[in-house]
Design an enzyme around this catalytic site. Structure first.
Site, PDB file in Angstrom:
ATOM      1  N   HIS A  38      -6.905  -7.096   1.362  1.00  0.00           N
ATOM      2  CA  HIS A  38      -5.953  -5.901   0.922  1.00  0.00           C
ATOM      3  C   HIS A  38      -4.966  -6.740   1.731  1.00  0.00           C
ATOM      4  O   HIS A  38      -3.624  -5.891   1.211  1.00  0.00           O
ATOM      5  CB  HIS A  38      -6.456  -4.683   1.283  1.00  0.00           C
ATOM      6  CG  HIS A  38      -5.851  -3.538   1.573  1.00  0.00           C
ATOM      7  ND1 HIS A  38      -4.969  -2.885   0.222  1.00  0.00           N
ATOM      8  CD2 HIS A  38      -4.916  -2.523   2.083  1.00  0.00           C
ATOM      9  CE1 HIS A  38      -3.701  -1.886   0.474  1.00  0.00           C
ATOM     10  NE2 HIS A  38      -3.774  -1.511   1.619  1.00  0.00           N
TER      11      HIS A  38
ATOM     12  N   SER B  32       0.740  -1.362  -0.104  1.00  0.00           N
ATOM     13  CA  SER B  32      -0.262   0.338   0.037  1.00  0.00           C
ATOM     14  C   SER B  32       1.277   1.253  -0.505  1.00  0.00           C
ATOM     15  O   SER B  32       1.914   1.883  -0.698  1.00  0.00           O
ATOM     16  CB  SER B  32      -1.108   0.109   0.748  1.00  0.00           C
ATOM     17  OG  SER B  32      -2.235   0.785   1.416  1.00  0.00           O
TER      18      SER B  32
ATOM     19  N   ASP C 297      -0.629  -4.963  -3.544  1.00  0.00           N
ATOM     20  CA  ASP C 297      -2.288  -4.558  -3.747  1.00  0.00           C
ATOM     21  C   ASP C 297      -2.204  -2.592  -3.788  1.00  0.00           C
ATOM     22  O   ASP C 297      -2.939  -2.027  -2.952  1.00  0.00           O
ATOM     23  CB  ASP C 297      -2.312  -5.065  -2.601  1.00  0.00           C
ATOM     24  CG  ASP C 297      -4.329  -4.909  -2.489  1.00  0.00           C
ATOM     25  OD1 ASP C 297      -4.486  -5.809  -3.661  1.00  0.00           O
ATOM     26  OD2 ASP C 297      -5.163  -4.419  -2.224  1.00  0.00           O
TER      27      ASP C 297
END
Length: 423
Positions: free
Chosen positions: A359, A202, A228
């Site tokens: 996630h 992220s 991700d």
């Protein structure tokens, strides 16, 4: 029912135990813990079983197996506190990192950077799996500033950091990561850096991509992996970030209740990973306005809003342009934006998808993530490459073979001539 049937039924019932059987197959749902939860995020038929013995909606007890915390020492060999003085701002940053050094100079060092609101322990379970595959590999997982145990204070004040303006810009996080890597090298006494594989989840993906693009760690960066996050979907997600932050709990009664919230909300789908990573996200507030819920978030994500756009703007182009092997590991192909789709069709980077993960890919599927990262490293390992010989070497070799061939031919011809004469 005849008397004979009644008598038989009574004799059978008398042999049954007074209490229902217990055992692994009768454990409550919350106690069924696997190290790597492979259940799909789109199907819960394998986990929801409406049976009284499963105690589906029961609140777990204090001794519940999956709610006990796991120490970071199960996954890393040491922790370091690295001091950095930012002279212009008169601030002192004490960087905290988790480290397992590489066994020798030929072994790689995986440098991990977590996402916003997480900590270095977000990669703990994945780090353990990497070491199972490459026992000599090193792992360096950092706590970003204002996350985990990394603290920012006034350089002249050891007691607190009141009044220090939050700075989580991409440029600052870039400098922090480069400093941590270099300072770790100095602290560990390494003559040179080992081969580096940068891994970021992220926000961390944006940071390691920026570091790779700037090239401040030089040729030691073999490759980098982004987990991700892509520019398009990240910018879209920012629109709903504030709504998400308003819906999640702001306080918890205990660490175990924090772990429980993460797993029940499926924020983290692997219970083992949650048990090691969640405790580093919370701290006990001695001045809590609600004494029944003293545990609060270490990082105030709402306060990071001014930096959200700065993190992700231009990420796709930087990812494609930076030097080194490139890996994009996603939880779904729908996260690809146009620029990355074109780059993927042109073979500019490696794309892997783990649809069974959420996630937090590295936490939900640590074993699979580790295997992908190890395979990615091996494909980019320079020591395993067989380079073609230089042109000058080829010419010299050809000349030597030609001379040897002439000599061998002359000898063979003389021998054959002598043989024919004898015949």
């Amino acid at each position: 029912m005849s008397e004979l049937q009644k008598s038989f039924a009574k004799s059978r019932l008398a042999k049954l135990p007074l209490q229902p059987p217990t055992g692994p197959s009768m454990q409550p749902l919350d106690e069924e813990v696997s190290h790597d939860d492979d259940s799909s995020s789109t199907s819960s038929t394998g986990t929801i079983v409406p049976s009284p013995s499963r105690q589906l909606f029961a609140r777990p007890g204090r001794g519940s197996v999956q709610q006990t915390t796991l120490p970071w020492t199960d996954y890393f060999t040491q922790e370091l506190y690295l001091t950095q003085i930012d002279t212009p701002n008169n601030t002192k940053i004490t960087h905290h990192v988790y480290l397992t050094p590489p066994a020798d100079s030929s072994s790689p060092l995986f440098v991990m950077h977590h996402g916003a609101g997480s900590s270095g322990l977000s990669f703990a379970a994945c780090a353990g799996e990497i070491r199972k595959i490459i026992p000599k590999a090193g792992i360096l997982s950092i706590d970003a500033r204002d996350h985990g145990s990394t603290a920012v204070t006034h350089a002249s004040d050891e007691d607190g950091g009141e009044g220090i303006e939050l700075d989580l810009s991409l440029e600052t996080l870039n400098r922090d990561l480069v400093f941590v890597v270099r300072e770790t090298q100095s602290r560990m006494g390494w003559e040179s850096l080992p081969d580096l594989v940068l891994v970021g989840h992220s926000l961390g993906g944006a940071v390691i991509t920026d570091v790779a693009r700037q090239g401040e760690l030089g040729s030691k960066v073999l490759a980098y992996a982004v987990l991700d996050v892509v520019e398009g979907s990240a910018m879209d997600a920012l629109q709903s970030m504030e709504t998400y932050l308003m819906t999640r709990p702001s306080r918890f009664p205990s660490i175990t209740s924090g772990i429980e919230w993460h797993t029940r909300s499926r924020t983290i789908r692997n219970k083992t990973s949650a048990r090691v990573s969640v405790p580093s996200l919370l701290y006990e507030d001695p001045n809590s306005p609600d004494p029944t819920k003293p545990w609060i978030w270490r990082t105030n994500l709402s306060a990071t809003k001014p930096f959200w756009e700065n993190w992700f703007v231009g990420l796709s182009r930087k990812f494609l342009d930076a030097r080194g092997g490139k890996l994009l590991l996603l939880a779904g192909t729908d996260r690809l934006d146009k620029e990355l789709m074109i780059g993927q069709m042109q073979g500019k980077y490696q794309l892997q998808v783990l649809p069974e993960a959420g996630h937090f890919i590295q936490e939900d599927q640590p074993a699979k993530t580790a295997q992908i990262l190890v395979d990615f490293y091996k494909r980019n390992d320079r020591s395993a490459l067989v380079l073609p010989p230089k042109v000058a070497d080829l010419q010299a070799s050809a000349a030597m073979k030609k001379g040897a061939g002439i000599g061998a031919g002359a000898g063979a011809g003389a021998s054959a001539g002598g043989l024919f004469k004898k015949i």
